[in-house]
Design an enzyme around this catalytic site. Structure first.
Site, PDB file in Angstrom:
ATOM      1  N   LYS A 188       0.833  -1.216   0.000  1.00 11.43           N
ATOM      2  CA  LYS A 188       0.000   0.000   0.000  1.00 11.43           C
ATOM      3  C   LYS A 188       0.859   1.254   0.000  1.00 11.43           C
ATOM      4  CE  LYS A 188      -1.710   1.709   3.978  1.00 11.43           C
ATOM      5  NZ  LYS A 188      -1.435   3.140   4.128  1.00 11.43           N
ATOM      6  N   ASN A 189       1.875   1.288   0.888  1.00 12.68           N
ATOM      7  CA  ASN A 189       2.643   2.518   1.053  1.00 12.68           C
ATOM      8  C   ASN A 189       3.562   2.813  -0.120  1.00 12.68           C
ATOM      9  OD1 ASN A 189       1.357   2.991   3.402  1.00 12.68           O
ATOM     10  ND2 ASN A 189       3.120   2.587   4.752  1.00 12.68           N
ATOM     11  N   CYS A 198      -6.071  19.092  10.327  1.00 12.70           N
ATOM     12  CA  CYS A 198      -5.502  19.677  11.549  1.00 12.70           C
ATOM     13  C   CYS A 198      -4.446  20.709  11.189  1.00 12.70           C
ATOM     14  CB  CYS A 198      -4.830  18.601  12.394  1.00 12.70           C
ATOM     15  SG  CYS A 198      -5.932  17.292  12.828  1.00 12.70           S
ATOM     16  N   ARG A 205      -0.650  17.320  12.954  1.00 11.90           N
ATOM     17  CA  ARG A 205      -0.300  16.317  11.939  1.00 11.90           C
ATOM     18  C   ARG A 205       0.636  17.016  10.963  1.00 11.90           C
ATOM     19  NH1 ARG A 205      -4.412  12.251  10.454  1.00 11.90           N
ATOM     20  NH2 ARG A 205      -2.590  11.500   9.372  1.00 11.90           N
ATOM     21  N   ASP A 253       4.817   0.504  12.071  1.00 13.57           N
ATOM     22  CA  ASP A 253       3.585  -0.090  11.542  1.00 13.57           C
ATOM     23  C   ASP A 253       3.391  -1.545  11.970  1.00 13.57           C
ATOM     24  OD1 ASP A 253       2.955   2.275  10.350  1.00 13.57           O
ATOM     25  OD2 ASP A 253       3.427   1.672   8.310  1.00 13.57           O
ATOM     26  N   ARG A 275      -8.693  -0.261   4.675  1.00 12.91           N
ATOM     27  CA  ARG A 275      -7.755   0.725   4.119  1.00 12.91           C
ATOM     28  C   ARG A 275      -6.431   0.066   3.765  1.00 12.91           C
ATOM     29  NH1 ARG A 275      -6.150   5.125   7.823  1.00 12.91           N
ATOM     30  NH2 ARG A 275      -4.882   5.492   5.987  1.00 12.91           N
TER      31      ARG A 275
HETATM   32  C1  UD1 Z   1       4.796   6.780   6.371  1.00 13.94           C
HETATM   33  C2  UD1 Z   1       3.853   5.609   6.225  1.00 13.94           C
HETATM   34  C3  UD1 Z   1       3.377   5.140   7.593  1.00 13.94           C
HETATM   35  C4  UD1 Z   1       4.575   4.847   8.497  1.00 13.94           C
HETATM   36  C5  UD1 Z   1       5.529   6.028   8.530  1.00 13.94           C
HETATM   37  C6  UD1 Z   1       6.811   5.721   9.295  1.00 13.94           C
HETATM   38  C7  UD1 Z   1       2.760   5.965   4.105  1.00 13.94           C
HETATM   39  C8  UD1 Z   1       1.508   6.271   3.389  1.00 13.94           C
HETATM   40  N1  UD1 Z   1       2.708   6.020   5.444  1.00 13.94           N
HETATM   41  O1  UD1 Z   1       4.051   7.842   6.977  1.00 13.94           O
HETATM   42  O2  UD1 Z   1       2.582   3.968   7.406  1.00 13.94           O
HETATM   43  O3  UD1 Z   1       4.111   4.583   9.799  1.00 13.94           O
HETATM   44  O4  UD1 Z   1       5.903   6.416   7.198  1.00 13.94           O
HETATM   45  O5  UD1 Z   1       7.459   4.635   8.741  1.00 13.94           O
HETATM   46  O6  UD1 Z   1       3.773   5.667   3.500  1.00 13.94           O
HETATM   47  N2  UD1 Z   1       6.848  14.554  10.748  1.00 13.94           N
HETATM   48  C9  UD1 Z   1       6.909  15.886  11.042  1.00 13.94           C
HETATM   49  N3  UD1 Z   1       6.851  16.782  10.004  1.00 13.94           N
HETATM   50  C10 UD1 Z   1       6.710  16.384   8.707  1.00 13.94           C
HETATM   51  C11 UD1 Z   1       6.648  15.012   8.421  1.00 13.94           C
HETATM   52  C12 UD1 Z   1       6.719  14.112   9.466  1.00 13.94           C
HETATM   53  O7  UD1 Z   1       7.042  16.288  12.214  1.00 13.94           O
HETATM   54  O8  UD1 Z   1       6.663  17.251   7.810  1.00 13.94           O
HETATM   55  C13 UD1 Z   1       6.922  13.570  11.857  1.00 13.94           C
HETATM   56  C14 UD1 Z   1       5.632  12.736  11.986  1.00 13.94           C
HETATM   57  O9  UD1 Z   1       4.634  13.377  12.766  1.00 13.94           O
HETATM   58  C15 UD1 Z   1       6.151  11.479  12.627  1.00 13.94           C
HETATM   59  C16 UD1 Z   1       7.567  11.333  12.013  1.00 13.94           C
HETATM   60  O10 UD1 Z   1       7.935  12.632  11.542  1.00 13.94           O
HETATM   61  O11 UD1 Z   1       6.275  11.652  14.005  1.00 13.94           O
HETATM   62  C17 UD1 Z   1       7.664  10.337  10.888  1.00 13.94           C
HETATM   63  O12 UD1 Z   1       6.739  10.632   9.886  1.00 13.94           O
HETATM   64  P1  UD1 Z   1       6.933  10.205   8.370  1.00 13.94           P
HETATM   65  O13 UD1 Z   1       8.155   9.351   8.227  1.00 13.94           O
HETATM   66  O14 UD1 Z   1       6.838  11.418   7.523  1.00 13.94           O
HETATM   67  O15 UD1 Z   1       5.652   9.265   8.125  1.00 13.94           O
HETATM   68  P2  UD1 Z   1       4.626   9.330   6.942  1.00 13.94           P
HETATM   69  O16 UD1 Z   1       5.325   9.557   5.648  1.00 13.94           O
HETATM   70  O17 UD1 Z   1       3.494  10.223   7.312  1.00 13.94           O
END
Ligand code: UD1
Length: 444
Positions: A40-41, A141, A146, A331, A423
């Site tokens: 999915k990701n 949010c 987020r 995850d 999902r």
């Molecule tokens: C992706 C995956 C999710 C997985 C995560 C970590 C998808 C669709 N989702 O989520 O399943 O759990 O990687 O492996 O691929 N953060 C910030 N600012 C930002 C971006 C992130 O503070 O601009 C923080 C987030 O709140 C979190 C951390 O960084 O605490 C990691 O997030 P990130 O690696 O970006 O995860 P996603 O890409 O959202």
């Protein structure tokens, strides 16, 4: 390939009622094979990146999931046309053809983006090809709760102008994006992928430092290379992208889902038995397999995937800390906690990637688990037996951990509101009942 007129490409129709329940009766050992679906990701990001080219893109090994339907809805807003060839039997995947000769709109509305954070991944491709985009903030949010601040900082470093208005990110790059060197804070997966995608069409060289090394990020990079992008350093924490004038269409097969794989590996360790995970790749789950071996589960590579074998003995407890790849993935944290809930001893599970990712704890407690949470640490004292209960799915990975717990609980576990499962887990109840679990879906 058969064209479909369904608005979401037919993916939602393939998923069942969002308020359905799943009933699991514990006690059966698992035996047989489970086909692993496409990730999915990765699939979601590949779909978003198809916006980069005016030529058709064909994606194979696509999972059939509600989130894929959500991304299809979003892409159709921009003028993408889609055709799908469906796999019918369990283990046969879908093939999707996406084509967007012209971007007709670059507005990603709140109603679609709020359901899925991955929607934000269209920002990079839209900016790079179209020069502007208006995207709702994920989850509706404010930045902070987020956050997408890393994405925004990166795009600004590439010369984009970004404003925030009424919950929307309004971005433009009229003069084109410019290559730059950007250090990604906290090795964010989403930020690395959004920026890497955009950089393929930027002017000059972009170097992403402290980049995500997740296998799905690498898969996206390989897809971009198949489209003609110039990228080196995938799978390392420094990715270099040399911008090109345009990208072309390609055919690409999505990598197998390592989270689905890990979930069924943990299910087998929990319930006991012998299951081959067909299509799984060993290297993308090494951290999990090391832990499983340490607690007495056999994990072997086969010529078709990975085989998991466990006798009926209770697992010993072990500590685990989630972190970015190649460490243990966040995850799989909830699923591993379900396993530790019936382990022999005390396990400390530390979550370092996301805050508040212990929503499954109160639900596992309803089933008799003994878990105490303090800050980012859950202390799990293994119990002899879990007991079936009515539980509520709270998010994608949390909800599957309740299904896993149900596999070993005494009596019936009823997991309510399973739309979270749809999902991210394709035909979960069919896959588990195919290896002998007593599980069924009940229509709401
Ligand atoms: C992706 C995956 C999710 C997985 C995560 C970590 C998808 C669709 N989702 O989520 O399943 O759990 O990687 O492996 O691929 N953060 C910030 N600012 C930002 C971006 C992130 O503070 O601009 C923080 C987030 O709140 C979190 C951390 O960084 O605490 C990691 O997030 P990130 O690696 O970006 O995860 P996603 O890409 O959202």
């Amino acid at each position: 390939m058969r064209a479909t007129r369904e608005r979401d490409g037919g993916f939602k129709a393939a998923c069942k009622g969002p308020m359905d329940k799943i009933r699991v009766r514990g006690g059966n050992r698992l035996k047989g094979e489970i086909p692993i679906s496409g990730a999915k990701n990765s699939a979601l990001k590949l779909m978003a990146a198809s916006l980069l080219t005016a030529e058709p893109v064909v994606l194979k090994n696509m999972p059939r999931l509600a989130d894929i339907g959500g991304m299809s809805d979003l892409l159709m807003q921009f003028g993408v046309s889609m055709n799908i060839r469906r796999g019918q039997a369990l283990g046969q995947s879908d093939t999707m053809r996406l084509h967007v000769p012209k971007i007709e709109s670059a507005l990603a509305p709140y109603d679609i983006v709020r359901k899925m954070r991955a929607s934000f991944q269209v920002l990079g491709p839209l900016l790079a090809r179209h020069g502007e985009a208006k995207i709702s903030l994920p989850g509706g949010c404010a930045i902070g709760a987020r956050p997408v601040d890393f994405h925004i900082q990166g795009f600004e470093a590439m010369g984009a102008k970004i404003d925030l208005e009424d919950g929307y990110v309004i971005a433009s790059s009229k003069g084109g994006l410019k290559g730059t060197t950007f250090t990604v804070p906290r090795a964010s997966v989403g930020a690395t992928e959004n920026l890497m995608t955009a950089a393929t069409l930027a002017e000059g060289r972009t170097v992403l430092k402290n980049a995500a090394r997740e296998p799905e990020t690498e898969d996206l990079g390989r897809f971009l290379i198949a489209m003609g992008a110039k990228i080196v350093g995938l799978g390392t924490s420094e990715i270099t992208i040399d911008g090109v004038d345009s990208l072309h269409g390609c055919e690409y097969s999505v990598m197998p889902d390592r989270i689905e794989t890990g979930t069924y590996a943990i299910a087998t360790a929990l319930a006991g038995g012998e299951v081959e995970l067909v299509g799984a790749r060993a290297e993308s789950n090494a951290a999990l397999y090391n832990l499983l071996r340490n607690i007495g589960t056999e994990v072997t590579e086969t010529n078709r995937g990975i085989a998991i074998h466990r006798n009926g003995v209770r697992p010993t407890s072990i500590d685990v800390t989630t972190d970015v790849f190649p460490a243990f993935p966040t995850d799989l944290q909830a699923q591993f906690m379900a396993l530790m809930a019936v382990s022999n001893g005390i396990s400390h599970i530390r979550e370092t990637v996301f805050e508040n990712r212990f929503m499954h704890v109160p639900e596992l407690a309803r089933m008799g688990a003994n878990i105490r949470v303090e800050g980012d640490m859950a202390t799990v004292t293994g119990v002899d037996k879990l007991k079936g209960a009515q539980v509520m799915a709270t998010d994608l990975r949390a909800s599957v951990s309740l299904v896993l717990a149900g596999l070993v609980a005494e009596g019936d576990t009823m997991v309510n509101r399973v739309y979270h499962l749809d999902r991210g887990f394709e035909r979960l109840e069919e896959k588990l009942s195919g290896v002998g679990a007593d599980i069924e879906r009940l229509s709401a």
